[in-house]
Design an enzyme around this catalytic site. Structure first.
Site, PDB file in Angstrom:
ATOM      1  N   CYS A 241       0.833  -1.203   0.000  1.00  0.00           N
ATOM      2  CA  CYS A 241       0.000   0.000   0.000  1.00  0.00           C
ATOM      3  C   CYS A 241       0.874   1.262   0.000  1.00  0.00           C
ATOM      4  O   CYS A 241       1.615   1.491  -0.951  1.00  0.00           O
ATOM      5  CB  CYS A 241      -0.985  -0.023   1.170  1.00  0.00           C
ATOM      6  SG  CYS A 241      -2.326   1.178   0.993  1.00  0.00           S
TER       7      CYS A 241
ATOM      8  N   HIS B 147      -3.693  -4.949  -0.153  1.00  0.00           N
ATOM      9  CA  HIS B 147      -3.257  -5.472   1.137  1.00  0.00           C
ATOM     10  C   HIS B 147      -3.298  -6.995   1.117  1.00  0.00           C
ATOM     11  O   HIS B 147      -4.377  -7.583   1.260  1.00  0.00           O
ATOM     12  CB  HIS B 147      -4.162  -4.955   2.254  1.00  0.00           C
ATOM     13  CG  HIS B 147      -3.959  -3.518   2.594  1.00  0.00           C
ATOM     14  ND1 HIS B 147      -3.061  -3.096   3.554  1.00  0.00           N
ATOM     15  CD2 HIS B 147      -4.538  -2.405   2.091  1.00  0.00           C
ATOM     16  CE1 HIS B 147      -3.100  -1.779   3.632  1.00  0.00           C
ATOM     17  NE2 HIS B 147      -3.978  -1.335   2.759  1.00  0.00           N
TER      18      HIS B 147
ATOM     19  N   GLU C  86      -2.419  -9.016   3.422  1.00  0.00           N
ATOM     20  CA  GLU C  86      -2.831  -9.507   4.737  1.00  0.00           C
ATOM     21  C   GLU C  86      -4.339  -9.447   4.947  1.00  0.00           C
ATOM     22  O   GLU C  86      -4.871 -10.039   5.889  1.00  0.00           O
ATOM     23  CB  GLU C  86      -2.099  -8.735   5.845  1.00  0.00           C
ATOM     24  CG  GLU C  86      -2.615  -7.341   6.141  1.00  0.00           C
ATOM     25  CD  GLU C  86      -2.145  -6.266   5.170  1.00  0.00           C
ATOM     26  OE1 GLU C  86      -2.413  -5.081   5.427  1.00  0.00           O
ATOM     27  OE2 GLU C  86      -1.521  -6.614   4.128  1.00  0.00           O
TER      28      GLU C  86
END
EC number: 4.3.2.10
Length: 220
Positions: free
Chosen positions: A83, A198, A200
């Site tokens: 990001c 992202h 994650e």
């Protein structure tokens, strides 16, 4: 066992990134490094980031991470940006009335809003696209890269951002998405891979990308 350093320069919730890394590499040491000394001896670096680019750049440079990142890149250490961690590696950002970034990649970071407001309404109900771009979007792979191993072309990843790196004429483009404009969902060069999305927060596809990163030797 290898050491993975997640650079903590005061921007964003790093625990979700660290938890995801620990899930895919339970035998490795994952360190949240708030100063360069804590990243000493790391086998790979992860540069996350959430927030405004001016604060991110200030936090990154004040923590002394700019020389650390340069040395890691020069030495061939695998590096992953996420990001704003990707955006700070660019040349310049339009955010905060213009901010010079690290210049590792030559591309600019542009604001979504002006481009999208000039377009005709789109979407199922004819509404204009909203900024920030927030949600799941397809990513089309533009490089045959080890970090895409086990991930289908056109898979969906989770995005949250108001600024983007253009995909057009981008020599480092590794993944492309569409949101009113063609944007770089990922860029890659030598031992650097960086994503606008992202991993994650991107379920199985994101975990697979992180797993690929933990086993990557830094070569395309």
């Amino acid at each position: 066992m290898q050491k993975i350093a997640v650079l903590d320069y005061g921007m964003g919730n790093l625990h979700s990134v660290a938890s995801a890394l620990q899930k895919v590499a339970s035998g490795d040491e994952v360190v949240l490094a708030s100063e360069p000394a804590q990243a000493e001896g790391a086998d790979r670096l992860l540069v996350p980031g959430v927030g405004a680019i001016r604060d991110c750049m200030a936090g990154f440079t004040d923590a002394g991470f700019a020389p650390l990142l340069k040395d890691a890149i020069d030495s061939g250490l695998p590096v992953l940006g996420i990001c704003v961690g990707m955006q700070i590696m660019m040349r310049h950002s339009e955010e905060n009335n213009g901010v010079d970034c690290l210049g590792i990649f030559p591309e600019p970071v542009k604001f979504f809003g002006n481009d999208l407001m000039e377009k005709e309404p789109v979407g199922a109900r004819g509404s204009r696209l909203k900024v920030p771009h927030m949600g799941w979007n397809q990513v089309w792979q533009k490089q045959d890269h080890p970090l895409w191993n086990g991930i289908g072309d056109g898979s969906r990843f989770y995005f949250v951002h108001s600024f983007y790196v253009p995909a057009e004429n981008n020599p480092d483009l590794a993944g492309q998405s569409e949101y009113g404009v063609s944007l770089a969902a990922a860029v890659a060069r030598s031992n650097i891979f960086a994503t606008q999305f992202h991993p994650e927060k991107s379920a199985d596809n994101g975990l697979q990308l992180l797993k690929n990163f933990t086993g990557w030797d830094g070569k395309a």
